[in-house]
Design an enzyme around this catalytic site. Structure first.
Site, PDB file in Angstrom:
ATOM      1  NE  ARG A 413      -4.171  -1.857   2.035  1.00 54.99           N
ATOM      2  CZ  ARG A 413      -4.822  -2.233   3.092  1.00 54.99           C
ATOM      3  NH1 ARG A 413      -5.049  -1.575   4.241  1.00 54.99           N
ATOM      4  NH2 ARG A 413      -5.918  -2.937   2.743  1.00 54.99           N
ATOM      5  CD  GLU A 557      -6.774   2.099  13.109  1.00 57.02           C
ATOM      6  OE1 GLU A 557      -6.281   3.231  12.319  1.00 57.02           O
ATOM      7  OE2 GLU A 557      -7.936   1.593  12.610  1.00 57.02           O
TER       8      GLU A 557
END
Length: 591
Positions: A413, A557
């Protein structure tokens, strides 16, 4: 006189909730929703709101939840002056505005159907449980179910007006190795390969102990979810930047399927075992003798105290939407880029502010890797939301505004996003064709939507052939055809790889030759923040000396150390399930 007074009081009680002036009938208004236009139909009978029907394409678990809550509240209270749903403010405001317009069409005046309705209660409340979870997103729900499985009583504190957080709007890819789905497709994989690719993709700065836990436990997390009734699509894919074909997608597609599955599991335990506080942001972790023993929170001005006999788990997500903070810590992979307000975020804005980091830090937890911010190439211009056709999967091309390919579409990414930033206007066209959408009425594995619906919204354009596609994106047809042919040469195995490094190693790789073609403009977007609370392999929060902070756990996260400087696509859901499950189990069994 008494009768007259009572009549007047009754009139005042009715005023603002309904109006005799409105005409019975059916009224309709279309407004711009969060994802697409929303058409609202209000039925008036006997001067009252009898029903509200909504046609929408809002996100499951977010906008759709808000619509249902608000519709029910408006009908029950006969008022549009109600609290919006936190985390779905755009949908809330637009829906209420449409209802007001329908009422105006019916003849309602400004003060009609406008009595202020709120569920705010100023009396302080204190609740007690074994485990208190701050954040009801994917990691929080996984932690809750795991804690319940191990006999604990659980309280969930959630600042949004619904459970699931940004997991509701994620793509849903879950990386796991050696699964029955991979074996059925002839894909050879194992936890060691998953471990090695996660380390490499994260620039080898991840904590290898945490990565090993992730890779080793992802397969059992998948089976755990299946045991709750979740169905996986047998077609294993590769999420954007996954680096291998191990991304498992739920059926129906999208992260909300995980949320629905976990919510159903919670419901089986009943209110005596699990309590949920929505619209209740946490404000402080309660400390006693060096141990975290509870949480202070606020519900619309009401003080809420949740006492934890065994532990508190922080699962509040990242800080991708906190522009000021992400700019402050942006000293890593993206230090040369401006990650200011011009760059959107793929997560729910109010959910990705990083408050959980502040709570944990005040309790003594170390924060690590905050400069590790992920930028994803699949953002929609203007918002950064990952809508419509996806960069995940295969048989999709990145075409710049000159009509050229410019990157290996199978790269990580950070590589993809840096390549996009280097293009004219820092934008590109995502091009797909009939290979990805053989049936425009079929639900897509990756987006959970049909091409028909995406075309109706207007962000995706359709072309019968490449000449027509070139006209739509305003490039030279010959140049576009040459770009696509460079990809097809690899897909046909005429060459092993192209000049960008693309190799056709996926079971889905095919030449892209047949229309119709589909295209949408894309931009980079903030997608994930890999830094956060320092945890050990048991999901215990630790301080700068590596010492466990008693009573404090973290998952998802909000933690750091697992993904390094770049997260592989599909590892986030694996992370929140694996470490959420561990955190819930360990907190429930704490002494």
């Amino acid at each position: 006189m008494k009768q007259i007074t009572l009549a007047v009081l009754a009139a005042f009680a009715i005023a603002g909730t309904c109006s005799a002036a409105v005409k019975d009938g059916t009224y309709t208004k279309t407004v711009t929703g969060h994802n697409a236009p929303i058409t609202v139909t209000v039925d008036i009978k006997g001067g009252k709101i009898a029903s509200i029907a909504t046609k929408d394409l809002e996100s499951p678990g977010v906008g759709k939840v808000a619509i249902k809550k608000l519709e029910d509240s408006v009908i029950k209270n006969q008022s549009t002056n109600i609290d919006i749903v936190s985390g779905a403010s755009v949908t809330s405001f637009q829906l209420l505005g449409a209802i007001k317009d329908c009422l105006k069409q019916a003849g309602a005046e400004k003060g009609d159907f406008n009595k202020r309705i709120t569920d705010a209660n100023k009396a302080p409340v204190t609740e007690r449980a074994d485990v208190v979870i701050v954040g009801g997103g994917g990691a929080g729900l996984a932690s809750a179910v795991s804690a319940l499985e191990h006999g604990a009583k659980v309280i969930i504190i959630e600042k949004l007006g619904f459970l699931g957080g940004s997991t509701n709007v994620c793509g849903g890819a879950l990386n796991a190795s050696g699964t029955k789905y991979q074996k059925a497709l002839g894909i050879e994989d194992n936890p060691q390969k998953h471990f090695e690719q996660t380390m490499k993709g994260g620039h080898n700065v991840s904590d290898p102990k945490l990565v090993k836990v992730l890779a080793d436990n992802a397969p059992s997390a998948l089976l755990w979810l299946e045991g709750m009734g979740l169905k996986f699509n047998p077609k294993v894919g590769a999420a954007t930047g996954a680096l291998y074909q191990r991304s498992h997608y739920p059926n129906p597609a999208g992260g909300n399927t995980y949320v629905v599955t976990l919510e159903k599991q919670l419901a089986k335990y009943g209110p005596d075992r699990v309590k949920v506080f929505l619209e209740t942001p946490a404000t402080e972790l309660i400390m006693k003798d060096g141990r975290v023993v509870g949480v202070k929170a606020k519900h619309k001005g009401q003080d809420v105290t949740a006492v934890a006999d065994k532990g508190v788990i922080v699962t509040t997500g990242g800080f991708g939407s906190n522009v000021e903070f992400r700019q402050k810590v942006n000293t890593g992979v993206w230090k040369e880029a401006d990650l200011g307000k011009e760059i959107g975020c793929s997560n729910i804005g109010v959910a990705a502010q990083g408050q959980g980091l502040q709570l944990a830090e005040k309790a003594g937890a170390e924060l690590i890797g905050l400069s590790d911010i992920q930028v994803h190439p699949n953002g929609s211009p203007g918002t950064g939301l990952m809508l419509d056709i996806k960069t995940s999967g295969r048989n999709r091309l990145f075409i710049n505004t000159n009509g050229d390919r410019f990157v290996n579409e199978g790269a990580a990414r950070d590589v993809l996003s840096k390549a996009v930033f280097a293009q004219p206007g820092s934008t590109y066209w995502l091009v797909q064709n009939k290979l990805r959408y053989p049936d425009e009425n079929a639900i897509d594995l990756l987006s959970g939507r049909t091409m028909r619906d995406m075309l109706a919204q207007g962000r995706v354009k359709k072309a019968a052939n490449l000449d027509e596609l070139a006209k739509i994106i305003n490039v030279d047809p010959a140049r576009l055809k040459a770009a696509i042919e460079s990809y097809n040469q690899v897909a046909r195995h005429e060459v092993e790889q192209d000049k960008f490094g693309f190799k056709a190693t996926h079971t889905d790789d095919r030449p892209m030759v047949e229309g119709p073609w589909y295209v949408a403009r894309k931009v980079p977007t903030i997608h994930h923040t890999m830094g956060g609370i320092h945890i050990d392999t048991g999901a215990h929060a630790v301080n700068a000396k590596g010492e466990i902070i008693p009573g404090l756990y973290a998952a998802g996260e909000v933690t750091g150390g697992i993904h390094g400087a770049n997260r592989l696509g599909g590892n986030a859901v694996a992370d929140l399930m694996v470490f959420g499950r561990i955190a819930g189990s360990n907190a429930a069994q704490a002494k």
